[in-house]
Design a protein around this motif. Sequence first.
Motif, PDB file in Angstrom:
ATOM      1  N   ILE A 357     -58.585 -76.305 -14.397  1.00  0.00           N
ATOM      2  CA  ILE A 357     -58.041 -77.432 -15.144  1.00  0.00           C
ATOM      3  C   ILE A 357     -58.244 -78.697 -14.331  1.00  0.00           C
ATOM      4  CG2 ILE A 357     -55.944 -78.444 -16.103  1.00  0.00           C
ATOM      5  CD1 ILE A 357     -55.041 -75.699 -16.866  1.00  0.00           C
ATOM      6  N   GLN A 358     -58.932 -79.638 -14.930  1.00  0.00           N
ATOM      7  CA  GLN A 358     -59.283 -80.869 -14.237  1.00  0.00           C
ATOM      8  C   GLN A 358     -58.163 -81.902 -14.302  1.00  0.00           C
ATOM      9  OE1 GLN A 358     -62.962 -82.482 -15.652  1.00  0.00           O
ATOM     10  NE2 GLN A 358     -63.303 -83.744 -13.867  1.00  0.00           N
ATOM     11  N   SER A 359     -57.464 -81.980 -15.414  1.00  0.00           N
ATOM     12  CA  SER A 359     -56.378 -82.947 -15.553  1.00  0.00           C
ATOM     13  C   SER A 359     -55.390 -82.444 -16.585  1.00  0.00           C
ATOM     14  CB  SER A 359     -56.927 -84.323 -15.959  1.00  0.00           C
ATOM     15  OG  SER A 359     -57.562 -84.253 -17.233  1.00  0.00           O
ATOM     16  N   GLY A 360     -54.186 -83.037 -16.563  1.00  0.00           N
ATOM     17  CA  GLY A 360     -53.132 -82.671 -17.510  1.00  0.00           C
ATOM     18  C   GLY A 360     -51.955 -81.976 -16.865  1.00  0.00           C
ATOM     19  N   LEU A 361     -52.097 -81.480 -15.640  1.00  0.00           N
ATOM     20  CA  LEU A 361     -51.005 -80.810 -14.929  1.00  0.00           C
ATOM     21  C   LEU A 361     -50.631 -81.613 -13.694  1.00  0.00           C
ATOM     22  CD1 LEU A 361     -51.965 -77.004 -15.070  1.00  0.00           C
ATOM     23  CD2 LEU A 361     -50.194 -78.183 -16.382  1.00  0.00           C
ATOM     24  N   ASN A 362     -49.410 -81.415 -13.251  1.00  0.00           N
ATOM     25  CA  ASN A 362     -48.907 -82.027 -12.028  1.00  0.00           C
ATOM     26  C   ASN A 362     -48.548 -80.948 -11.025  1.00  0.00           C
ATOM     27  OD1 ASN A 362     -48.988 -84.701 -13.142  1.00  0.00           O
ATOM     28  ND2 ASN A 362     -47.110 -84.216 -14.267  1.00  0.00           N
ATOM     29  N   PRO A 363     -48.622 -81.242  -9.745  1.00  0.00           N
ATOM     30  CA  PRO A 363     -48.218 -80.238  -8.755  1.00  0.00           C
ATOM     31  C   PRO A 363     -46.787 -79.771  -9.003  1.00  0.00           C
ATOM     32  CG  PRO A 363     -49.349 -82.066  -7.689  1.00  0.00           C
ATOM     33  CD  PRO A 363     -49.118 -82.473  -9.107  1.00  0.00           C
ATOM     34  N   GLY A 364     -46.609 -78.468  -8.976  1.00  0.00           N
ATOM     35  CA  GLY A 364     -45.288 -77.888  -9.181  1.00  0.00           C
ATOM     36  C   GLY A 364     -44.969 -77.523 -10.607  1.00  0.00           C
ATOM     37  N   ASP A 365     -45.816 -77.888 -11.574  1.00  0.00           N
ATOM     38  CA  ASP A 365     -45.566 -77.500 -12.966  1.00  0.00           C
ATOM     39  C   ASP A 365     -45.562 -75.982 -13.087  1.00  0.00           C
ATOM     40  OD1 ASP A 365     -45.286 -80.024 -13.962  1.00  0.00           O
ATOM     41  OD2 ASP A 365     -47.346 -80.220 -14.685  1.00  0.00           O
ATOM     42  N   ARG A 366     -44.602 -75.484 -13.887  1.00  0.00           N
ATOM     43  CA  ARG A 366     -44.484 -74.035 -14.109  1.00  0.00           C
ATOM     44  C   ARG A 366     -45.140 -73.701 -15.452  1.00  0.00           C
ATOM     45  NH1 ARG A 366     -38.137 -73.328 -13.381  1.00  0.00           N
ATOM     46  NH2 ARG A 366     -38.236 -75.299 -14.546  1.00  0.00           N
ATOM     47  N   VAL A 367     -46.290 -73.086 -15.374  1.00  0.00           N
ATOM     48  CA  VAL A 367     -47.086 -72.780 -16.559  1.00  0.00           C
ATOM     49  C   VAL A 367     -46.737 -71.382 -17.047  1.00  0.00           C
ATOM     50  CG1 VAL A 367     -49.414 -72.600 -17.503  1.00  0.00           C
ATOM     51  CG2 VAL A 367     -48.935 -74.261 -15.703  1.00  0.00           C
ATOM     52  N   ILE A 368     -46.432 -71.280 -18.332  1.00  0.00           N
ATOM     53  CA  ILE A 368     -46.062 -69.988 -18.922  1.00  0.00           C
ATOM     54  C   ILE A 368     -47.335 -69.188 -19.189  1.00  0.00           C
ATOM     55  CG2 ILE A 368     -44.934 -68.858 -20.869  1.00  0.00           C
ATOM     56  CD1 ILE A 368     -43.225 -71.349 -21.209  1.00  0.00           C
ATOM     57  N   VAL A 369     -47.383 -67.974 -18.649  1.00  0.00           N
ATOM     58  CA  VAL A 369     -48.527 -67.090 -18.871  1.00  0.00           C
ATOM     59  C   VAL A 369     -48.118 -65.744 -19.444  1.00  0.00           C
ATOM     60  CG1 VAL A 369     -49.927 -68.192 -17.078  1.00  0.00           C
ATOM     61  CG2 VAL A 369     -48.434 -66.285 -16.471  1.00  0.00           C
ATOM     62  N   GLN A 370     -46.818 -65.478 -19.502  1.00  0.00           N
ATOM     63  CA  GLN A 370     -46.314 -64.224 -20.079  1.00  0.00           C
ATOM     64  C   GLN A 370     -45.139 -64.561 -20.987  1.00  0.00           C
ATOM     65  OE1 GLN A 370     -45.506 -61.864 -16.566  1.00  0.00           O
ATOM     66  NE2 GLN A 370     -47.454 -60.780 -16.744  1.00  0.00           N
ATOM     67  N   GLY A 371     -45.092 -63.895 -22.148  1.00  0.00           N
ATOM     68  CA  GLY A 371     -44.019 -64.148 -23.098  1.00  0.00           C
ATOM     69  C   GLY A 371     -44.248 -65.365 -23.957  1.00  0.00           C
ATOM     70  N   ILE A 372     -45.500 -65.823 -24.111  1.00  0.00           N
ATOM     71  CA  ILE A 372     -45.786 -67.033 -24.874  1.00  0.00           C
ATOM     72  C   ILE A 372     -45.426 -66.856 -26.344  1.00  0.00           C
ATOM     73  CG2 ILE A 372     -47.629 -68.603 -25.584  1.00  0.00           C
ATOM     74  CD1 ILE A 372     -49.006 -68.100 -22.988  1.00  0.00           C
ATOM     75  N   VAL A 373     -45.623 -65.658 -26.884  1.00  0.00           N
ATOM     76  CA  VAL A 373     -45.365 -65.447 -28.310  1.00  0.00           C
ATOM     77  C   VAL A 373     -43.881 -65.504 -28.633  1.00  0.00           C
ATOM     78  CG1 VAL A 373     -47.447 -64.075 -28.618  1.00  0.00           C
ATOM     79  CG2 VAL A 373     -45.338 -62.941 -27.954  1.00  0.00           C
ATOM     80  N   LYS A 374     -43.015 -65.450 -27.637  1.00  0.00           N
ATOM     81  CA  LYS A 374     -41.573 -65.416 -27.886  1.00  0.00           C
ATOM     82  C   LYS A 374     -40.917 -66.775 -27.786  1.00  0.00           C
ATOM     83  CE  LYS A 374     -41.045 -62.368 -24.613  1.00  0.00           C
ATOM     84  NZ  LYS A 374     -40.421 -61.393 -23.673  1.00  0.00           N
ATOM     85  N   VAL A 375     -41.687 -67.831 -27.480  1.00  0.00           N
ATOM     86  CA  VAL A 375     -41.092 -69.141 -27.263  1.00  0.00           C
ATOM     87  C   VAL A 375     -41.773 -70.171 -28.148  1.00  0.00           C
ATOM     88  CG1 VAL A 375     -40.470 -68.572 -24.894  1.00  0.00           C
ATOM     89  CG2 VAL A 375     -42.658 -69.677 -25.360  1.00  0.00           C
TER      90      VAL A 375
END
Length: 426
Positions: A357-375
């Motif tokens: 990812i080149q841009s759009g995130l900041n250091p320390g952001d918590r990216v969801i990779v599991q349980g996405i369909v439930k939120v």
Amino acid sequence: MSVFSDLRFQASTRRAPVLAAAALAAALLTACGGQNQQNAAPPPTEVGVVTAQPTAAPVTTELPGRINAFLVAQVRARVDGVVLRREFVEGSDVKAGQRLYKIDPAPYLAALNSAKATLAKAQANLVSANALANRYKVLVAANAVSKQDYDNAVAAQGQAAADVAAGKAAVDTARINLGYTDVTSPITGKIGVSQVTPGAYVQASQATLMSTVQQIDPVYADLTESSRDGLQLRRDIQAGKVKMAGPNAAKVSLILEDGQPYSEPGKLQFSDVTVDQSTGSVTVRAIFPNPHHVLLPGMFVRARVEEGVNDRVFIVPQVGVQRDQNGRSVVMVVGAGDKVEVRPVVTFGTQGQNWVIQSGLNPGDRVIVQGIVKVQPGMPVKAVPAQLPPPPPPGAPSADQVTGKASPSAAGASVAPGAGASQNGQ
């Protein structure tokens, strides 16, 4: 009996209000308890997250292509005749100048002898013509012969010299044709299947194909790149961001058809100057050493061109990158108040099973990779470290590998604004 009956009646009359009050209190308590249970909030949904941290990653472009031989020489008949024998093993290595076939030389040997005889006759005539011209030269000075006779002698001398030159050319031609009866390899390489057998008649007028020799060490990898990406590559080369030669030359590696990496690195050669009108793509050529002949002409490969290193990118598992209704790449992060937020991002290729990812995130952001369909966006969640499967071994084939400058596959999940996200395999 009537006195006791009156007493019992009075006692029961006094207990009735008390029982009624107790029943009413119990009913009120039950109703309040049920209402409290209904008003109690459910626990937040648990999701697996990865913490985004800036890192350095090579800027690579993955391109499909095919292998082509470095040199290709078609062995064709240059004289007419019957093939007497074949002097090589199909599929073997041959050297430049090595004899491959023998064509019947008898008629060409006879033609050479005839040309030599004609040359000898012309040379004898030249001797006589020279002597006559020299004799007439003296006589014409003393007016012993006419000027016309002397001119004729000089002309005959020149004609005899021309006949000698023509005879020499005929001998050379006959000798060359005789040499063509030995069909030799024009280059060093690996020879393919023989197209003719001993006893076959071959013709120079039809340029009969006899076999093909290919040099496959090194080999070319002709890669296909979109014209837009090709334009950017040429700009990067002109700007000095991508080096074509020298110690900082762009590194090119190959992935074979079985998903295994090729051991030898390659070098970029050039980018074609013509765009294929049917596909809108250009050809990028790289060259690779092939000492063990692993790469064969026509083989399909994928090449990874490493153009440099970007030290301000984020590495996110591919399952965490989705698409919204507008086709943009987005991720879901756990934001302020532990609530889900949708964040648009710009991707730049892949690294194994991860998106770069080149841009759009900041250091320390918590990216969801599991349980996405439930939120869904705005929902409170409980973030826990994601338990991801181990990455596959290097070079293992992957169904979701894409080219370097692509976006997440449209086959992935989509995220609608204000709605829940869906993801394949979740």
